[in-house]
Write a protein that holds these residues in place. Structure first.
Motif, PDB file in Angstrom:
ATOM      1  N   PRO A  75      18.648  -8.589  -4.656  1.00 27.84           N
ATOM      2  CA  PRO A  75      19.732  -9.521  -5.000  1.00 27.84           C
ATOM      3  C   PRO A  75      19.280 -10.630  -5.971  1.00 27.84           C
ATOM      4  N   ALA A  76      20.240 -11.152  -6.701  1.00 27.34           N
ATOM      5  CA  ALA A  76      20.054 -12.304  -7.596  1.00 27.34           C
ATOM      6  C   ALA A  76      19.110 -12.015  -8.765  1.00 27.34           C
ATOM      7  N   GLY A  77      18.991 -10.732  -9.121  1.00 28.53           N
ATOM      8  CA  GLY A  77      18.186 -10.379 -10.283  1.00 28.53           C
ATOM      9  C   GLY A  77      16.691 -10.271 -10.028  1.00 28.53           C
ATOM     10  N   TRP A  78      16.278 -10.313  -8.794  1.00 27.91           N
ATOM     11  CA  TRP A  78      14.877 -10.154  -8.430  1.00 27.91           C
ATOM     12  C   TRP A  78      14.570  -8.667  -8.277  1.00 27.91           C
ATOM     13  N   THR A  79      13.295  -8.337  -8.190  1.00 32.11           N
ATOM     14  CA  THR A  79      12.832  -7.008  -7.809  1.00 32.11           C
ATOM     15  C   THR A  79      11.938  -7.180  -6.592  1.00 32.11           C
ATOM     16  N   VAL A  80      11.605  -6.069  -5.941  1.00 33.91           N
ATOM     17  CA  VAL A  80      10.690  -6.145  -4.798  1.00 33.91           C
ATOM     18  C   VAL A  80       9.396  -6.829  -5.223  1.00 33.91           C
ATOM     19  N   ALA A  81       8.818  -6.391  -6.336  1.00 24.25           N
ATOM     20  CA  ALA A  81       7.549  -6.965  -6.802  1.00 24.25           C
ATOM     21  C   ALA A  81       7.680  -8.433  -7.142  1.00 24.25           C
ATOM     22  N   ALA A  82       8.795  -8.818  -7.765  1.00 26.81           N
ATOM     23  CA  ALA A  82       8.992 -10.223  -8.118  1.00 26.81           C
ATOM     24  C   ALA A  82       9.144 -11.080  -6.865  1.00 26.81           C
ATOM     25  N   ALA A 131       9.884 -20.305 -11.617  1.00 27.72           N
ATOM     26  CA  ALA A 131       8.866 -19.262 -11.456  1.00 27.72           C
ATOM     27  C   ALA A 131       9.430 -17.853 -11.624  1.00 27.72           C
ATOM     28  N   LYS A 132      10.731 -17.699 -11.468  1.00 25.00           N
ATOM     29  CA  LYS A 132      11.359 -16.368 -11.486  1.00 25.00           C
ATOM     30  C   LYS A 132      11.036 -15.559 -12.745  1.00 25.00           C
ATOM     31  N   PRO A 133      11.159 -16.119 -13.959  1.00 23.81           N
ATOM     32  CA  PRO A 133      10.833 -15.311 -15.148  1.00 23.81           C
ATOM     33  C   PRO A 133       9.384 -14.814 -15.158  1.00 23.81           C
ATOM     34  N   ARG A 134       8.466 -15.629 -14.678  1.00 21.37           N
ATOM     35  CA  ARG A 134       7.053 -15.197 -14.611  1.00 21.37           C
ATOM     36  C   ARG A 134       6.874 -14.113 -13.571  1.00 21.37           C
ATOM     37  N   CYS A 135       7.541 -14.251 -12.436  1.00 21.79           N
ATOM     38  CA  CYS A 135       7.444 -13.230 -11.387  1.00 21.79           C
ATOM     39  C   CYS A 135       7.986 -11.894 -11.881  1.00 21.79           C
ATOM     40  N   LEU A 136       9.081 -11.942 -12.622  1.00 24.73           N
ATOM     41  CA  LEU A 136       9.691 -10.711 -13.145  1.00 24.73           C
ATOM     42  C   LEU A 136       8.899 -10.108 -14.304  1.00 24.73           C
ATOM     43  N   ALA A 137       8.143 -10.930 -15.018  1.00 25.95           N
ATOM     44  CA  ALA A 137       7.397 -10.450 -16.184  1.00 25.95           C
ATOM     45  C   ALA A 137       6.146  -9.651 -15.806  1.00 25.95           C
ATOM     46  N   LEU A 138       5.661  -9.839 -14.584  1.00 22.92           N
ATOM     47  CA  LEU A 138       4.464  -9.121 -14.141  1.00 22.92           C
ATOM     48  C   LEU A 138       4.782  -7.650 -13.899  1.00 22.92           C
ATOM     49  N   ARG A 139       3.817  -6.792 -14.210  1.00 23.24           N
ATOM     50  CA  ARG A 139       3.989  -5.382 -13.840  1.00 23.24           C
ATOM     51  C   ARG A 139       4.068  -5.316 -12.315  1.00 23.24           C
ATOM     52  N   PRO A 140       4.928  -4.457 -11.785  1.00 23.43           N
ATOM     53  CA  PRO A 140       5.145  -4.443 -10.334  1.00 23.43           C
ATOM     54  C   PRO A 140       3.865  -4.356  -9.502  1.00 23.43           C
ATOM     55  N   ARG A 141       2.958  -3.464  -9.841  1.00 24.88           N
ATOM     56  CA  ARG A 141       1.727  -3.326  -9.053  1.00 24.88           C
ATOM     57  C   ARG A 141       0.876  -4.590  -9.164  1.00 24.88           C
ATOM     58  N   THR A 194       0.815  -1.215   0.000  1.00 26.95           N
ATOM     59  CA  THR A 194       0.000   0.000   0.000  1.00 26.95           C
ATOM     60  C   THR A 194       0.847   1.261   0.000  1.00 26.95           C
ATOM     61  N   ARG A 195       1.914   1.262   0.758  1.00 27.61           N
ATOM     62  CA  ARG A 195       2.713   2.483   0.875  1.00 27.61           C
ATOM     63  C   ARG A 195       3.793   2.605  -0.203  1.00 27.61           C
ATOM     64  N   SER A 196       4.045   1.534  -0.972  1.00 28.73           N
ATOM     65  CA  SER A 196       5.111   1.552  -1.981  1.00 28.73           C
ATOM     66  C   SER A 196       4.601   2.069  -3.318  1.00 28.73           C
ATOM     67  N   SER A 197       5.410   2.898  -3.944  1.00 27.98           N
ATOM     68  CA  SER A 197       5.100   3.349  -5.296  1.00 27.98           C
ATOM     69  C   SER A 197       5.441   2.229  -6.280  1.00 27.98           C
ATOM     70  N   ASP A 198       4.966   2.358  -7.520  1.00 33.25           N
ATOM     71  CA  ASP A 198       5.323   1.380  -8.542  1.00 33.25           C
ATOM     72  C   ASP A 198       6.835   1.345  -8.742  1.00 33.25           C
ATOM     73  N   GLU A 199       7.453   2.507  -8.657  1.00 34.48           N
ATOM     74  CA  GLU A 199       8.917   2.585  -8.794  1.00 34.48           C
ATOM     75  C   GLU A 199       9.601   1.805  -7.672  1.00 34.48           C
ATOM     76  N   GLU A 200       9.115   1.959  -6.445  1.00 32.95           N
ATOM     77  CA  GLU A 200       9.697   1.230  -5.311  1.00 32.95           C
ATOM     78  C   GLU A 200       9.481  -0.275  -5.451  1.00 32.95           C
TER      79      GLU A 200
END
Length: 149
Positions: free
Chosen positions: A39-46, A88-98, A27-33
């Motif tokens: 680490p390891a090529g992940w993002t917060v959203a992934a 699952a990592k490529p699918r997790c990364l392919a989703l839009r962050p929100r 809720t408090r995170s922006s799409d950018e955040e």
């Protein structure tokens, strides 16, 4: 007079607390955040989507047992965590962050609701078959990753 043993459900409150912690982060995170590298090529959203993958796995088993398939020792095979996570990592990364973050919340709500709704009888069957193929305390996995974020 027969005394009933109480069923330990302390995991329900812990699941609720970590799920709300996850909801607060989203809720408090922006799409950018949410798109911030981890680490390891992940993002917060992934990473959040990754949590959702494992909640979806819990939902699979809970739905299966809810349809009347009895828990059995065959359900309790050791999982190859790395193959699940890496595939699952490529699918997790392919989703839009929100979208990834919201999907993870939806799956957390569903998994926790189903775990909480388990009858004492079903809990006894699950435990009698062996260690569940997923942890009823969904919070343990969430906490690990939320701490990393």
């Amino acid at each position: 007079m027969e005394e009933r043993m109480s069923v330990d459900r302390t995991y329900v409150a812990v699941n609720d607390a970590e799920r709300e912690r996850q909801r607060s982060l989203v809720t408090r995170s922006s799409d950018e955040e949410l798109g911030r590298p981890m680490p390891a090529g992940w993002t917060v959203a992934a990473v959040l989507a990754h949590i959702g993958v494992w909640d979806a796995r819990a939902i699979f088993w809970l739905d299966r047992w809810g349809r009347g398939v009895e828990p059995s020792t065959a359900d309790y095979q050791p999982e190859d965590v790395d193959s699940v996570n890496d595939s699952a990592k490529p699918r997790c990364l392919a989703l839009r962050p929100r979208d990834a973050a919201q999907l993870a919340l939806r799956l957390a709500d569903e998994a926790d609701g189903k775990v909480e709704a388990l009858s004492d009888e079903m809990l006894a069957k699950i435990r009698a078959a062996g260690s569940p193929p997923f942890n009823l305390s969904r919070a343990i996995h969430r906490k690990e990753h939320l701490d990393d974020i």
